[in-house]
Design a protein around this motif. Structure first.
Motif, PDB file in Angstrom:
ATOM      1  N   ALA A 173       1.026  -1.090   0.009  1.00 46.93           N
ATOM      2  CA  ALA A 173      -0.103   0.063  -0.013  1.00 46.93           C
ATOM      3  C   ALA A 173       0.909   1.350   0.123  1.00 46.93           C
ATOM      4  CB  ALA A 173      -0.917  -0.095   1.322  1.00 46.93           C
ATOM      5  N   GLY A 174       0.570   2.007  -0.943  1.00 44.31           N
ATOM      6  CA  GLY A 174       1.450   3.429  -1.255  1.00 44.31           C
ATOM      7  C   GLY A 174       2.991   3.286  -1.418  1.00 44.31           C
ATOM      8  N   HIS A 175       3.220   1.993  -1.878  1.00 43.64           N
ATOM      9  CA  HIS A 175       4.396   1.882  -2.228  1.00 43.64           C
ATOM     10  C   HIS A 175       5.048   2.599  -3.497  1.00 43.64           C
ATOM     11  CE1 HIS A 175       8.435   0.109  -1.696  1.00 43.64           C
ATOM     12  NE2 HIS A 175       8.517  -0.731  -2.682  1.00 43.64           N
ATOM     13  N   HIS A 176       6.281   3.073  -3.506  1.00 44.41           N
ATOM     14  CA  HIS A 176       6.807   3.695  -4.784  1.00 44.41           C
ATOM     15  C   HIS A 176       8.324   3.133  -4.942  1.00 44.41           C
ATOM     16  CE1 HIS A 176       3.893   6.821  -5.921  1.00 44.41           C
ATOM     17  NE2 HIS A 176       3.440   6.785  -4.743  1.00 44.41           N
ATOM     18  N   ALA A 177       8.489   2.605  -6.016  1.00 44.01           N
ATOM     19  CA  ALA A 177       9.814   2.005  -6.162  1.00 44.01           C
ATOM     20  C   ALA A 177       9.965   1.324  -7.667  1.00 44.01           C
ATOM     21  CB  ALA A 177      10.298   1.161  -5.024  1.00 44.01           C
ATOM     22  N   PRO A 207      16.544   2.182 -11.881  1.00 45.77           N
ATOM     23  CA  PRO A 207      15.931   1.399 -10.984  1.00 45.77           C
ATOM     24  C   PRO A 207      16.545   1.995  -9.487  1.00 45.77           C
ATOM     25  CG  PRO A 207      17.023   0.225 -12.543  1.00 45.77           C
ATOM     26  CD  PRO A 207      17.510   1.653 -12.706  1.00 45.77           C
ATOM     27  N   ASP A 208      15.523   1.749  -8.420  1.00 38.31           N
ATOM     28  CA  ASP A 208      15.874   1.967  -7.031  1.00 38.31           C
ATOM     29  C   ASP A 208      16.580   0.742  -6.459  1.00 38.31           C
ATOM     30  OD1 ASP A 208      14.687   4.450  -6.585  1.00 38.31           O
ATOM     31  OD2 ASP A 208      12.859   3.300  -7.086  1.00 38.31           O
ATOM     32  N   CYS A 209      16.653  -0.435  -6.930  1.00 39.83           N
ATOM     33  CA  CYS A 209      17.302  -1.758  -6.282  1.00 39.83           C
ATOM     34  C   CYS A 209      17.123  -2.507  -7.483  1.00 39.83           C
ATOM     35  CB  CYS A 209      16.194  -1.997  -5.330  1.00 39.83           C
ATOM     36  SG  CYS A 209      16.695  -3.545  -4.292  1.00 39.83           S
ATOM     37  N   THR A 210      18.423  -3.152  -7.484  1.00 43.45           N
ATOM     38  CA  THR A 210      18.493  -4.650  -8.633  1.00 43.45           C
ATOM     39  C   THR A 210      18.565  -5.745  -7.782  1.00 43.45           C
ATOM     40  OG1 THR A 210      19.282  -2.969 -10.355  1.00 43.45           O
ATOM     41  CG2 THR A 210      19.743  -5.476 -10.579  1.00 43.45           C
ATOM     42  N   SER A 227      11.543 -18.560   2.457  1.00 44.61           N
ATOM     43  CA  SER A 227      11.330 -17.043   2.960  1.00 44.61           C
ATOM     44  C   SER A 227      12.541 -16.107   2.683  1.00 44.61           C
ATOM     45  CB  SER A 227      11.405 -17.312   4.558  1.00 44.61           C
ATOM     46  OG  SER A 227      12.688 -17.507   5.046  1.00 44.61           O
ATOM     47  N   ALA A 228      12.352 -14.670   2.498  1.00 41.73           N
ATOM     48  CA  ALA A 228      13.456 -14.072   2.129  1.00 41.73           C
ATOM     49  C   ALA A 228      14.730 -14.186   2.991  1.00 41.73           C
ATOM     50  CB  ALA A 228      12.806 -12.454   2.308  1.00 41.73           C
ATOM     51  N   PRO A 229      14.479 -14.160   4.300  1.00 41.27           N
ATOM     52  CA  PRO A 229      15.715 -14.379   5.122  1.00 41.27           C
ATOM     53  C   PRO A 229      16.373 -15.562   4.876  1.00 41.27           C
ATOM     54  CG  PRO A 229      14.063 -13.603   6.705  1.00 41.27           C
ATOM     55  CD  PRO A 229      13.404 -14.031   5.261  1.00 41.27           C
ATOM     56  N   PRO A 248      15.155  -7.077   0.446  1.00 36.02           N
ATOM     57  CA  PRO A 248      14.502  -7.704   1.345  1.00 36.02           C
ATOM     58  C   PRO A 248      13.021  -7.822   1.443  1.00 36.02           C
ATOM     59  CG  PRO A 248      16.501  -7.109   2.380  1.00 36.02           C
ATOM     60  CD  PRO A 248      16.464  -6.236   1.128  1.00 36.02           C
ATOM     61  N   ARG A 249      12.592  -6.359   0.839  1.00 33.13           N
ATOM     62  CA  ARG A 249      11.174  -6.399   1.338  1.00 33.13           C
ATOM     63  C   ARG A 249      10.507  -6.550   0.291  1.00 33.13           C
ATOM     64  NH1 ARG A 249       8.553  -0.120   1.643  1.00 33.13           N
ATOM     65  NH2 ARG A 249       6.208  -0.766   1.935  1.00 33.13           N
ATOM     66  N   PHE A 250      11.076  -6.763  -1.161  1.00 31.94           N
ATOM     67  CA  PHE A 250      10.522  -7.222  -2.161  1.00 31.94           C
ATOM     68  C   PHE A 250       9.419  -8.305  -2.471  1.00 31.94           C
ATOM     69  CE2 PHE A 250      10.198  -9.015  -6.685  1.00 31.94           C
ATOM     70  CZ  PHE A 250       9.741  -7.928  -7.354  1.00 31.94           C
TER      71      PHE A 250
END
Length: 257
Positions: A173-177, A207-210, A227-229, A248-250
């Protein structure tokens, strides 16, 4: 290899996991289903996909993860077969029937699926992805080698790319990237604006993140099996860019289909 070859080979490997003597009551790690229920689901889904691929209209759920889960539960309750050998045979047979029934039809032909409209080529990718996800679960439960390999993952990307905007989680929600994902030889961009993702071949801006990730890890992460971790801990991921902390949030921006 073709997607059709990957579909039949994967179905055959799942069937090989289910010989006589396999206990269908074996629980799947981290899931509510047993091996028998997962195999029954694959048998039912194979028939569903075959019918859709043959041009039949088969409503199933509402396209959301919750709606699909409810439809799965209802279909399993109405289908009591749990014999692993019987189900393994059905899984393999339905995969071949899908390939046979879709041969000669236009890959661009539109069909309506449990994950919404898509073309016939993407439906094949969807079926393969579905087989790999549940086949992995069965293999892990039975402590057998799984069938997810670098060779087959590229064939899952058409479906996964299509599905991403349809399985956005509340965390977006509200994410910009703007992200670029590199997995093996494949590369694509996912751009969020006000929490709505757009998937494209090339990023619309810097890109903000590759994220560079091993293909097998990518698929298992995308399907919620890793899982991501855990994926980061296995050194399967490299993240960089102006905002590398977004990496890690992706995965949490989506709910596994």
């Amino acid at each position: 290899m073709t997607v059709e070859g990957a579909i039949t080979a994967t179905a055959d490997r799942i069937a090989a996991l289910l010989p006589a003597g396999t206990d269908p009551r074996t629980p799947l790690p981290g899931a509510e289903w047993t091996v028998g229920e997962a195999a029954a689901h694959l048998a039912l889904a194979g028939k569903l996909m075959r019918d859709i691929g043959a041009g039949k209209v088969r409503p199933y759920g509402d396209g959301t993860p919750g709606g699909l889960a409810a439809a799965n539960s209802a279909s399993l309750a109405a289908f009591p077969e749990r014999d692993p050998v019987v189900l393994g045979t059905v899984i393999a047979d339905q995969a071949r029937a899908f390939v046979r029934d879709t041969a000669g039809r236009s890959p661009q032909e539109q069909v309506l699926t449990p994950m919404g409209p898509m073309d016939l080529a993407t439906l094949g990718s969807y079926l393969l992805t579905h087989l790999l996800g549940h086949g992995y679960d069965i293999a892990v439960a039975l402590r057998r080698p799984h069938m997810v390999s670098r060779d087959v993952v590229p064939f899952t990307l058409p479906f996964l790319r299509l599905a991403m905007p349809r399985v956005v989680s509340a965390a977006a929600a509200g994410h910009h990237a703007c992200y670029v994902v590199r997995t093996g030889r494949d590369r694509f961009a996912v751009s969020f604006a006000e929490g709505v993702p757009t998937v494209s071949d090339e990023p619309p801006r810097r890109p903000d993140c590759t994220i560079t990730i091993d293909p097998v890890a990518f698929l298992l992460l995308a399907l919620g099996r890793w899982s991501a971790p855990a994926t980061m801990a296995r050194a399967k991921v490299i993240v960089w860019g102006r905002r590398p902390w977004l990496g890690p949030r992706f995965p949490g921006l989506f709910t596994a289909p």
